[in-house]
Design a protein around this motif. Structure first.
Motif, PDB file in Angstrom:
ATOM      1  N   ASN A 119     -12.055 -28.057  21.929  1.00  0.00           N
ATOM      2  CA  ASN A 119     -11.325 -27.460  20.810  1.00  0.00           C
ATOM      3  C   ASN A 119     -11.970 -27.822  19.474  1.00  0.00           C
ATOM      4  O   ASN A 119     -12.029 -26.999  18.557  1.00  0.00           O
ATOM      5  N   LEU A 120     -12.465 -29.051  19.349  1.00  0.00           N
ATOM      6  CA  LEU A 120     -13.143 -29.471  18.129  1.00  0.00           C
ATOM      7  C   LEU A 120     -14.567 -28.919  18.066  1.00  0.00           C
ATOM      8  O   LEU A 120     -15.094 -28.661  16.984  1.00  0.00           O
ATOM      9  N   ARG A 121     -15.175 -28.751  19.217  1.00  0.00           N
ATOM     10  CA  ARG A 121     -16.587 -28.364  19.284  1.00  0.00           C
ATOM     11  C   ARG A 121     -16.790 -26.863  19.119  1.00  0.00           C
ATOM     12  O   ARG A 121     -17.788 -26.429  18.517  1.00  0.00           O
ATOM     13  N   LEU A 122     -15.872 -26.055  19.625  1.00  0.00           N
ATOM     14  CA  LEU A 122     -16.062 -24.606  19.690  1.00  0.00           C
ATOM     15  C   LEU A 122     -16.280 -23.983  18.309  1.00  0.00           C
ATOM     16  O   LEU A 122     -15.422 -24.066  17.427  1.00  0.00           O
ATOM     17  N   LYS A 123     -17.442 -23.387  18.131  1.00  0.00           N
ATOM     18  CA  LYS A 123     -17.824 -22.685  16.900  1.00  0.00           C
ATOM     19  C   LYS A 123     -17.692 -23.572  15.655  1.00  0.00           C
ATOM     20  O   LYS A 123     -17.416 -23.075  14.559  1.00  0.00           O
ATOM     21  N   LEU A 124     -17.888 -24.877  15.843  1.00  0.00           N
ATOM     22  CA  LEU A 124     -18.038 -25.757  14.688  1.00  0.00           C
ATOM     23  C   LEU A 124     -19.375 -25.425  14.040  1.00  0.00           C
ATOM     24  O   LEU A 124     -20.424 -25.480  14.687  1.00  0.00           O
ATOM     25  N   ARG A 170     -14.328 -19.568  13.376  1.00  0.00           N
ATOM     26  CA  ARG A 170     -13.349 -19.004  14.289  1.00  0.00           C
ATOM     27  C   ARG A 170     -11.957 -19.313  13.743  1.00  0.00           C
ATOM     28  O   ARG A 170     -11.795 -20.130  12.834  1.00  0.00           O
ATOM     29  N   LYS A 171     -10.964 -18.663  14.313  1.00  0.00           N
ATOM     30  CA  LYS A 171      -9.579 -18.956  13.960  1.00  0.00           C
ATOM     31  C   LYS A 171      -9.219 -20.335  14.502  1.00  0.00           C
ATOM     32  O   LYS A 171      -9.520 -20.673  15.642  1.00  0.00           O
ATOM     33  N   VAL A 172      -8.581 -21.126  13.670  1.00  0.00           N
ATOM     34  CA  VAL A 172      -8.158 -22.474  14.079  1.00  0.00           C
ATOM     35  C   VAL A 172      -6.649 -22.462  14.273  1.00  0.00           C
ATOM     36  O   VAL A 172      -5.896 -22.113  13.362  1.00  0.00           O
ATOM     37  N   ASP A 173      -6.173 -22.836  15.467  1.00  0.00           N
ATOM     38  CA  ASP A 173      -4.731 -22.829  15.703  1.00  0.00           C
ATOM     39  C   ASP A 173      -4.148 -24.237  15.534  1.00  0.00           C
ATOM     40  O   ASP A 173      -4.858 -25.201  15.259  1.00  0.00           O
ATOM     41  N   GLU A 174      -2.845 -24.334  15.714  1.00  0.00           N
ATOM     42  CA  GLU A 174      -2.136 -25.598  15.450  1.00  0.00           C
ATOM     43  C   GLU A 174      -2.576 -26.735  16.372  1.00  0.00           C
ATOM     44  O   GLU A 174      -2.406 -27.908  16.036  1.00  0.00           O
ATOM     45  N   SER A 175      -3.158 -26.389  17.508  1.00  0.00           N
ATOM     46  CA  SER A 175      -3.548 -27.433  18.462  1.00  0.00           C
ATOM     47  C   SER A 175      -4.598 -28.376  17.894  1.00  0.00           C
ATOM     48  O   SER A 175      -4.715 -29.515  18.333  1.00  0.00           O
ATOM     49  N   ILE A 176      -5.343 -27.895  16.886  1.00  0.00           N
ATOM     50  CA  ILE A 176      -6.388 -28.751  16.340  1.00  0.00           C
ATOM     51  C   ILE A 176      -5.807 -29.949  15.591  1.00  0.00           C
ATOM     52  O   ILE A 176      -6.452 -30.985  15.452  1.00  0.00           O
ATOM     53  N   ALA A 177      -4.555 -29.817  15.123  1.00  0.00           N
ATOM     54  CA  ALA A 177      -3.921 -30.921  14.396  1.00  0.00           C
ATOM     55  C   ALA A 177      -3.820 -32.173  15.265  1.00  0.00           C
ATOM     56  O   ALA A 177      -4.055 -33.296  14.791  1.00  0.00           O
ATOM     57  N   ASN A 192     -11.013 -45.338   8.595  1.00  0.00           N
ATOM     58  CA  ASN A 192     -11.473 -45.210   7.215  1.00  0.00           C
ATOM     59  C   ASN A 192     -11.823 -43.773   6.843  1.00  0.00           C
ATOM     60  O   ASN A 192     -12.418 -43.524   5.783  1.00  0.00           O
ATOM     61  N   VAL A 193     -11.454 -42.813   7.707  1.00  0.00           N
ATOM     62  CA  VAL A 193     -11.847 -41.418   7.502  1.00  0.00           C
ATOM     63  C   VAL A 193     -10.623 -40.524   7.349  1.00  0.00           C
ATOM     64  O   VAL A 193      -9.661 -40.635   8.119  1.00  0.00           O
ATOM     65  N   ASP A 194     -10.668 -39.637   6.347  1.00  0.00           N
ATOM     66  CA  ASP A 194      -9.707 -38.548   6.221  1.00  0.00           C
ATOM     67  C   ASP A 194     -10.409 -37.253   6.596  1.00  0.00           C
ATOM     68  O   ASP A 194     -11.602 -37.077   6.299  1.00  0.00           O
ATOM     69  N   PHE A 195      -9.684 -36.344   7.227  1.00  0.00           N
ATOM     70  CA  PHE A 195     -10.294 -35.116   7.733  1.00  0.00           C
ATOM     71  C   PHE A 195      -9.728 -33.881   7.035  1.00  0.00           C
ATOM     72  O   PHE A 195      -8.541 -33.819   6.706  1.00  0.00           O
ATOM     73  N   ILE A 196     -10.623 -32.925   6.828  1.00  0.00           N
ATOM     74  CA  ILE A 196     -10.257 -31.602   6.313  1.00  0.00           C
ATOM     75  C   ILE A 196     -10.877 -30.574   7.244  1.00  0.00           C
ATOM     76  O   ILE A 196     -12.022 -30.735   7.679  1.00  0.00           O
ATOM     77  N   VAL A 197     -10.122 -29.539   7.576  1.00  0.00           N
ATOM     78  CA  VAL A 197     -10.636 -28.445   8.397  1.00  0.00           C
ATOM     79  C   VAL A 197     -10.655 -27.180   7.549  1.00  0.00           C
ATOM     80  O   VAL A 197      -9.659 -26.835   6.912  1.00  0.00           O
ATOM     81  N   ARG A 198     -11.787 -26.504   7.543  1.00  0.00           N
ATOM     82  CA  ARG A 198     -11.914 -25.240   6.825  1.00  0.00           C
ATOM     83  C   ARG A 198     -12.307 -24.135   7.796  1.00  0.00           C
ATOM     84  O   ARG A 198     -13.109 -24.340   8.708  1.00  0.00           O
ATOM     85  N   LYS A 199     -11.738 -22.992   7.558  1.00  0.00           N
ATOM     86  CA  LYS A 199     -12.195 -21.759   8.207  1.00  0.00           C
ATOM     87  C   LYS A 199     -12.091 -20.667   7.154  1.00  0.00           C
ATOM     88  O   LYS A 199     -11.665 -20.944   6.023  1.00  0.00           O
ATOM     89  N   LYS A 200     -12.475 -19.466   7.469  1.00  0.00           N
ATOM     90  CA  LYS A 200     -12.552 -18.400   6.479  1.00  0.00           C
ATOM     91  C   LYS A 200     -11.314 -18.330   5.593  1.00  0.00           C
ATOM     92  O   LYS A 200     -10.242 -17.930   6.042  1.00  0.00           O
ATOM     93  N   GLY A 201     -11.487 -18.710   4.325  1.00  0.00           N
ATOM     94  CA  GLY A 201     -10.412 -18.569   3.347  1.00  0.00           C
ATOM     95  C   GLY A 201      -9.273 -19.550   3.470  1.00  0.00           C
ATOM     96  O   GLY A 201      -8.305 -19.467   2.706  1.00  0.00           O
TER      97      GLY A 201
END
Length: 363
Positions: free
Chosen positions: A110-115, A136-143, A155-164
């Motif tokens: 799920n994390l790897r696909l179309k990263l 790709r479209k990211v769904d709620e499961s990635i949370a 020590n890491v904060d994460f941000i996920v971006r996809k189109k817009g």
């Protein structure tokens, strides 16, 4: 520095040149470029030649069950990207995180696909923001998958971006601390806004500007102030400072940074340099004694209107990331002015990039 990616990726184009020779080569190039101007001896300001980048962006390369970080190819090998084993120019905290993070991503489809890309931003305390960019479209499961990463990398904060769209897990900023001339300055640095990439050189740039403005009279105008990188320390050299920046997030950070550093003599305005120049005609600055200007423009340098505005000041401090546009702007700004100081800051070892600082005084 010795890196296993030397000669493979297109980032470190001077990988075969010893570092001291790189510095001499760049200084000689600048002397030649600015030979028509009366400039003093060029100060060469540098620091370590590895683990210096606090910001880094990598493409992602997928090959079967393996996933790699990737960089653009060397020009000699055409367009495209190639997988890399390591990157020695990034901050040590980022360098140590990179293989561990990729190992976790590889295990999770799920994390790897179309990263598509991974961006890193670090501070001096070893805290990091990682931005994962997907095609790709990211769904709620990635949370849930990001939460597991967060549990593993404290020590890491994460941000996920996809189109817009952007999904922030915890926060999208770090607090940086820079010790300059015995004082500690704090900065809120926001993901995806401009910050100086080389922390140690940035500290030396600020020190250089402080030294070269310590005896100036009158108030200060700063154009392209960003998050207040120069503004906050410089406000100690002036009674009043007015600074402008077009990016609203950077202005938000700059205002916050003035507050946490208890600097009450700064006014920040969210507008372009050209808009700011028009404001002077309204009498807005009647309570200021505006004799000094600091500019740190983008690679395009100053447009005609901004150049005309800057030319009205007695003293100009010009920080430039592009010697070509600096040279063009000095054709105008150096008339009836003496170039008191000229510095070369080596922000990016192993590249042809040359950051410069120039101080001009009206005669």
């Amino acid at each position: 520095m010795n890196c296993s990616s030397f000669g493979k990726c297109g980032s470190c184009v001077l990988w075969q040149v010893p570092y001291e020779e790189q510095l001499k080569m760049k200084k000689d190039k600048l002397k030649e470029m600015f030979s028509k101007f009366e400039i003093p001896e060029i100060e060469v300001i540098y620091d370590k030649d590895e683990h210096f980048r606090a910001r880094a962006e990598f493409r992602v390369w997928h090959e079967g069950d393996k996933t790699y970080y990737a960089m653009r190819k060397r020009k000699e090998e055409g367009r495209g990207v190639i997988p890399i084993e390591e990157c020695k120019i990034v901050d040590k905290a980022i360098y140590e995180l990179m293989p561990k993070l990729m190992s976790e991503i590889e295990k999770n489809q799920n994390l790897r696909l179309k990263l598509y890309e991974v961006h890193f931003l670090s501070n001096s305390k070893g805290e990091i923001i990682v931005t994962l960019i997907y095609h790709r479209k990211v769904d709620e499961s990635i949370a849930e998958d990001i939460k597991r990463l967060k549990d593993k990398f404290k020590n890491v904060d994460f941000i996920v971006r996809k189109k817009g769209r952007k999904y922030i897990f915890d926060k999208n900023y770090l607090i940086e601390e820079l010790e300059i001339k015995g004082k500690t300055y704090k900065y809120k640095i926001i993901e995806n806004t401009f910050t100086q990439p080389n922390r140690e050189i940035n500290k030396k740039m600020i020190s250089w500007v402080l030294d070269n403005t310590s005896n100036l009279k009158g108030d200060l105008v700063e154009l392209y102030c960003g998050n207040g990188n120069f503004t906050i320390p410089l406000s100690e050299n002036f009674k009043k400072v007015v600074a402008t920046e077009i990016n609203p997030e950077s202005i938000e950070a700059a205002t916050y940074n003035a507050e946490i550093n208890n600097r009450k003599n700064i006014s920040f305005l969210a507008m372009s340099a050209a808009e700011f120049s028009e404001l002077k005609k309204t009498g807005f600055f009647n309570s200021y004694d505006l004799k000094n200007v600091l500019i740190d423009p983008p690679r395009a340098g100053l447009d005609e209107k901004s150049r005309k505005f800057v030319n009205e000041f007695d003293n100009i401090i010009y920080i430039s990331c592009n010697p070509e546009t600096l040279k063009r702007d000095l054709e105008t700004l150096s008339k009836n002015r003496k170039i008191k100081a000229f510095a070369f800051f080596d922000q990016f070892p192993y590249t042809n990039h040359m950051e410069c600082g120039v101080v001009l005084e009206r005669v």
